[in-house]
Design an enzyme around this catalytic site. Structure first.
Site, PDB file in Angstrom:
ATOM      1  CB  VAL A 257      -3.557   0.774   8.548  1.00 60.77           C
ATOM      2  CG1 VAL A 257      -2.962   1.919   9.496  1.00 60.77           C
ATOM      3  CG2 VAL A 257      -4.648   0.023   9.073  1.00 60.77           C
ATOM      4  CE1 TYR A 258      -2.016   6.106   9.852  1.00 67.32           C
ATOM      5  CE2 TYR A 258      -0.799   7.573   8.645  1.00 67.32           C
ATOM      6  CZ  TYR A 258      -1.040   6.919   9.739  1.00 67.32           C
ATOM      7  OH  TYR A 258      -0.282   7.141  10.908  1.00 67.32           O
TER       8      TYR A 258
END
Length: 348
Positions: free
Chosen positions: A61-62
């Protein structure tokens, strides 16, 4: 660099780990953290490896996977010198199957992470959040298959409540599935909730803590102080609402004592705050990040020295907050305390 076992069954890891959340940063949250490209990321990995860091942490998700991609490029050619850790489970899109920890999504998440990281195995794969819609048995079955296939070496979780972690561990023991060896948690001098339930659970069950945001979401840098406006360059202008809430008076009181200890030790405020964490029970590794090379080198100054017992006690005292129920009787009443010896010293 000190090295510690990650739980009772995990790998040996460096006391400091490198968090790659700044790599490839984009969007309102991760873009504010930093936007390190491949060339600079490779230089940071060089510095971290030379300092003895072995564990490098990221997540799908980064920055929509960009962190994994940049980290993969940065470690190319020295993959066997380090451990790669990533996470999945938080939403990566709005469509069906783009959130949660169902079996099919976990398998897909690992395959996609392997591609972005440019590797054939993930040393530590963690669930980024608990998914209440999926039975823990389904989750563990999927993780078991990934471990048996050699695509994942060890498994862990992040941001679980105590009952969620214990339920999962019990199911793993009952069904012969891989046990979670790591719990990536928020823990700092201005956020000590980890100590009430999760730390005793970790000690009892042999789960090692990987600490995220050890500087209290950027508040323990020494730049945020009583009576002063937030510095113009602080990322808190853009990110404060994403992170853990903090009582301003607690923050200022803690920084006052950090200033005193920093002067006594000849260290910086963040180095003292990070060093305090290294002495806490169950902490296997503290994850440090950096926007640039200078910040990384400063954070690396956390190791190679120790706070005195008296300095630790002062930091314990100023950062302590009253225990919530059902913990406060064990802290305040001798009869309860005799039945439940504390992992940490009681406040004076």
């Amino acid at each position: 660099m000190d090295y510690r076992k990650l739980g009772t069954s995990g790998p040996e890891v460096s006391a400091l780990s490198f968090g790659a959340g700044t790599f490839g940063g984009s969007g309102p949250l991760f873009g504010a953290w930093g936007d390190t490209g491949v060339r600079e990321a490779r230089r940071m990995v060089d510095i971290a490896l030379d300092a003895g860091i072995t564990l490098f942490d990221t997540a799908d998700v980064y920055s929509a996977g960009a962190s994994e991609s940049v980290l993969g490029e940065a470690v190319r050619g020295r993959r066997d010198r380090l451990l790669l850790s990533t996470k999945a489970g938080l939403p990566t899109g709005d469509g069906p199957g783009e959130a949660g920890t169902s079996g099919p999504r976990l398998v897909r998440a690992v395959e996609e992470a392997l591609t972005r990281l440019g590797t054939d195995r993930i040393d530590l794969f963690q669930l980024h959040a608990f998914d209440a819609a999926v039975p823990v048995e389904e989750v563990l079955e999927a993780l078991d298959g990934l471990v048996r296939a050699g695509k994942v070496r060890h498994v862990g979780v992040s941001n679980f409540a105590g009952w969620q972690l214990m339920k999962s561990l019990a199911a793993a023991d009952r069904d012969g599935r891989p046990r979670y060896t790591a719990h990536q948690v928020y823990y700092s001098l201005i956020g000590r909730d980890y100590e009430w339930d999760l730390m005793p659970l970790a000690r009892d069950q042999g789960v090692g803590a990987l600490v995220w945001s050890p500087l209290g979401w950027g508040r323990l840098t020494g730049k945020v102080r009583r009576g002063r406006p937030l510095p113009a360059g602080s990322r808190l202008h853009a990110t404060a609402d994403y992170g853990p809430p903090v009582d301003p008076e607690l923050l200022y009181d803690v920084v006052d004592v950090l200033d005193q200890v920093a002067a006594e030790t000849g260290r910086t405020v963040p180095q003292v705050a990070l060093n305090w964490l290294l002495g806490r029970p169950t902490v296997a590794s503290v994850i440090i990040g950096a926007r640039d090379e200078e910040q990384l080198r400063q954070n690396l100054g956390t190791v190679g020295w120790s706070l005195t017992p008296e300095q630790t006690a002062r930091l314990d005292s100023v950062s302590h907050r009253p225990a919530p129920y059902p913990h406060f009787p064990y802290e305040r009443q001798e009869g309860f305390a005799r039945l439940n010896p504390p992992l940490l010293p009681r406040p004076a």
